[in-house]
Design an enzyme around this catalytic site. Structure first.
Site, PDB file in Angstrom:
ATOM      1  N   GLY A   1      45.757  48.694  44.935  1.00 59.00           N
ATOM      2  CA  GLY A   1      45.549  47.723  46.004  1.00 59.00           C
ATOM      3  C   GLY A   1      44.080  47.356  46.066  1.00 59.00           C
ATOM      4  O   GLY A   1      43.242  48.016  45.456  1.00 59.00           O
ATOM      5  N   LYS A   2      43.760  46.296  46.766  1.00 59.71           N
ATOM      6  CA  LYS A   2      42.354  45.940  46.973  1.00 59.71           C
ATOM      7  C   LYS A   2      42.264  44.968  48.125  1.00 59.71           C
ATOM      8  O   LYS A   2      43.221  44.238  48.401  1.00 59.71           O
ATOM      9  CB  LYS A   2      41.776  45.278  45.720  1.00 59.71           C
ATOM     10  CG  LYS A   2      40.259  45.302  45.674  1.00 59.71           C
ATOM     11  CD  LYS A   2      39.781  46.648  45.172  1.00 59.71           C
ATOM     12  CE  LYS A   2      38.285  46.704  45.018  1.00 59.71           C
ATOM     13  NZ  LYS A   2      37.894  47.871  44.202  1.00 59.71           N
ATOM     14  N   GLY A   3      41.123  44.953  48.792  1.00 65.10           N
ATOM     15  CA  GLY A   3      40.918  44.011  49.884  1.00 65.10           C
ATOM     16  C   GLY A   3      39.513  43.452  49.825  1.00 65.10           C
ATOM     17  O   GLY A   3      38.635  44.009  49.166  1.00 65.10           O
TER      18      GLY A   3
ATOM     19  N   VAL B   1      45.618  42.873  48.824  1.00 66.24           N
ATOM     20  CA  VAL B   1      46.614  42.670  47.769  1.00 66.24           C
ATOM     21  C   VAL B   1      47.130  44.027  47.321  1.00 66.24           C
ATOM     22  O   VAL B   1      46.361  44.976  47.151  1.00 66.24           O
ATOM     23  CB  VAL B   1      45.978  41.917  46.562  1.00 66.24           C
ATOM     24  CG1 VAL B   1      46.962  41.835  45.402  1.00 66.24           C
ATOM     25  CG2 VAL B   1      45.538  40.519  46.975  1.00 66.24           C
TER      26      VAL B   1
ATOM     27  N   ASP C   1      33.921  49.802  48.939  1.00 66.42           N
ATOM     28  CA  ASP C   1      33.663  49.084  47.693  1.00 66.42           C
ATOM     29  C   ASP C   1      32.326  48.362  47.894  1.00 66.42           C
ATOM     30  O   ASP C   1      31.508  48.821  48.690  1.00 66.42           O
ATOM     31  CB  ASP C   1      34.838  48.127  47.389  1.00 66.42           C
ATOM     32  CG  ASP C   1      34.854  47.658  45.947  1.00 66.42           C
ATOM     33  OD1 ASP C   1      35.240  48.428  45.066  1.00 66.42           O
ATOM     34  OD2 ASP C   1      34.458  46.504  45.683  1.00 66.42           O
TER      35      ASP C   1
END
Ligand code: GLU
Length: 421
Positions: free
Chosen positions: A110-112, A65, A151
């Protein structure tokens, strides 16, 4: 356990939007900007096959995202966890936007994430999953577009596989496509420790403000992964007494203090803090309510809720995790006079050194550890001071102050760029 059951029912995306709404009211943001900043710019969902060791095929679901790109390329980690959802990744992406803005580094959020329990996979299966997921999200990632990092349950090895996969696909070596890589591949000195180190830098600043002597402070840390482990080690090095530690199995408590290095060695061997000799075993919920001065939640979201916030005894809460506190809990903590160092400020050391790594990769010029840590301290203390100043001036909590600073910066960048077309 009770905490986890309640936490599971809370949607982190709703928490993130509620936190943003509050800041928007304080800033008197225009309705147009509110609508834009309240939603992510892009959400990618992928379902992808991985060949398992026994020859069967499994299909996994993953997300990337991008929340807001007004201030620069998207930046944020990739997590592997069995409970990952699109809403969780959306929240984490939004928090990255504010985090980058509050410390003033030129990235958007952003992040996944991939919905998987990596503990159940072999190393080869995790590599296969990582390489295929990287390929699936390669329509978004690039050194000047979107730069992943480690992460929860991902690390330097994961980033090495991502960097290699991306590089194989484009046909040349592109170190700057991810950060948190091994130093041998253009990773930065000090990146592995950076989040925990930044947490401790901000605790030092908060202790000075509150006139707390760290040498007399008792600390409890929830979560003993990279961030929790480093935070515990470095706060002990500041002279504090670590009385409680926890992980996914449970928590341990020793009022006279725990030897953090000895617990780290124990975990290496036994994969959990549980069973550590001489400590009392308690639950993760009980750890949060321990009689201590500083609480460091360093695990997952929504751990401190309306149900347990009133029972928290620590004077200072340093949010090493992303989103550990719900807005309802925040109000209770504020009313009870607790000093919260909000996640977007407290744990920003990781992405700050990620930014240093990206700069070093692009310039092909590498810094020594002393320089990295000094620059990190500079960024963290400056961001802490600006947040504290805003909090005192506006008479708002540290969280609201950090949001006001961050949201204003992103709103300014978004509005000065204007609407296209
Ligand atoms: N995953 C970390 C965070 O939540 C680091 C992100 C990054 O370095 O891009 O802040």
């Amino acid at each position: 356990m009770a905490t986890q059951t309640i936490a599971a029912a809370i949607n982190p995306w709703h928490v993130a939007q509620q936190q943003f709404d509050l800041a928007a009211v304080h800033l008197n943001l225009s309705p147009g900007l509110r609508k834009v900043l309240r939603e992510p710019k892009r959400e990618l969902t992928v379902h992808f096959p991985v060949k398992m060791d026994d020859g069967t095929v499994e299909v996994f679901t993953g997300y990337r995202v991008q929340h807001n790109l007004s201030r620069g390329p998207a930046k944020g980690g990739i997590r592997y966890h069995q409970d990952v959802t699109l809403d969780e990744v959306k929240a984490l992406a939004m928090w990255m936007t504010w985090k980058c803005a509050v410390v003033g580094i030129p990235f958007g959020g952003g992040k996944g994430g991939v919905r998987v329990d990596p503990k159940k996979l072999s190393l080869r299966e995790v590599e296969g999953l990582t390489r295929r997921f990287t390929t699936e999200i390669s329509i978004l990632i690039a050194p000047d577009r979107d730069i992943p990092a480690p992460d929860v349950n991902t690390n330097a090895q994961t980033m090495a596989w991502m960097m290699d996969t991306y590089s194989m696909n484009v046909g040349y070596t592109a170190p700057a496509v991810v950060t948190g890589k091994p130093v041998a591949l253009g990773g930065s000195e000090g990146r592995t420790e950076a989040t925990g180190r930044g947490v401790v830098y901000s605790i030092v600043e908060a202790a000075r403000h509150l006139d707390m002597d760290l040498g007399k402070c008792r600390v409890a840390v929830q979560g003993f992964g990279n961030v929790g482990g480093v935070s515990a080690r470095l706060i002990a090095a500041e002279g504090a007494t670590v009385v409680g530690l926890s992980d996914w199995m449970g928590a341990i408590y020793r009022p006279q203090g725990l030897d953090v290095d000895a617990v780290l060695a124990w975990v290496q061997e036994h994969r959990t803090v549980m069973g550590f000799p001489g400590a009392r075993e308690i639950t993760n919920g009980e750890l949060l309510e321990l009689d201590c001065d500083i609480l460091i939640p360093a695990a997952l979201e929504t751990q401190i809720t309306a149900a347990n916030a009133g029972k928290i005894r620590a004077r200072m809460i340093a949010e090493a995790a992303n989103g550990p506190t719900t807005p309802e809990a925040d109000e209770i903590l504020h009313k009870n006079g607790r000093f919260v160092i909000p996640d977007i400020l407290c744990n920003a050391g990781g992405v700050t050194v990620s930014y240093f790594e990206w700069v070093q990769d692009l310039e092909r010029d590498f810094w020594n550890i002393g320089h990295v840590n000094e620059k990190l301290r500079e960024v963290m203390t400056k961001a802490f001071a600006s947040t504290l100043e805003m909090s005192l001036k506006q008479e708002v909590s540290m969280r609201t102050a950090a949001y006001m600073l961050a949201v204003q910066r992103v709103a300014d960048a978004t509005s000065v760029r204007g609407l296209y077309p």
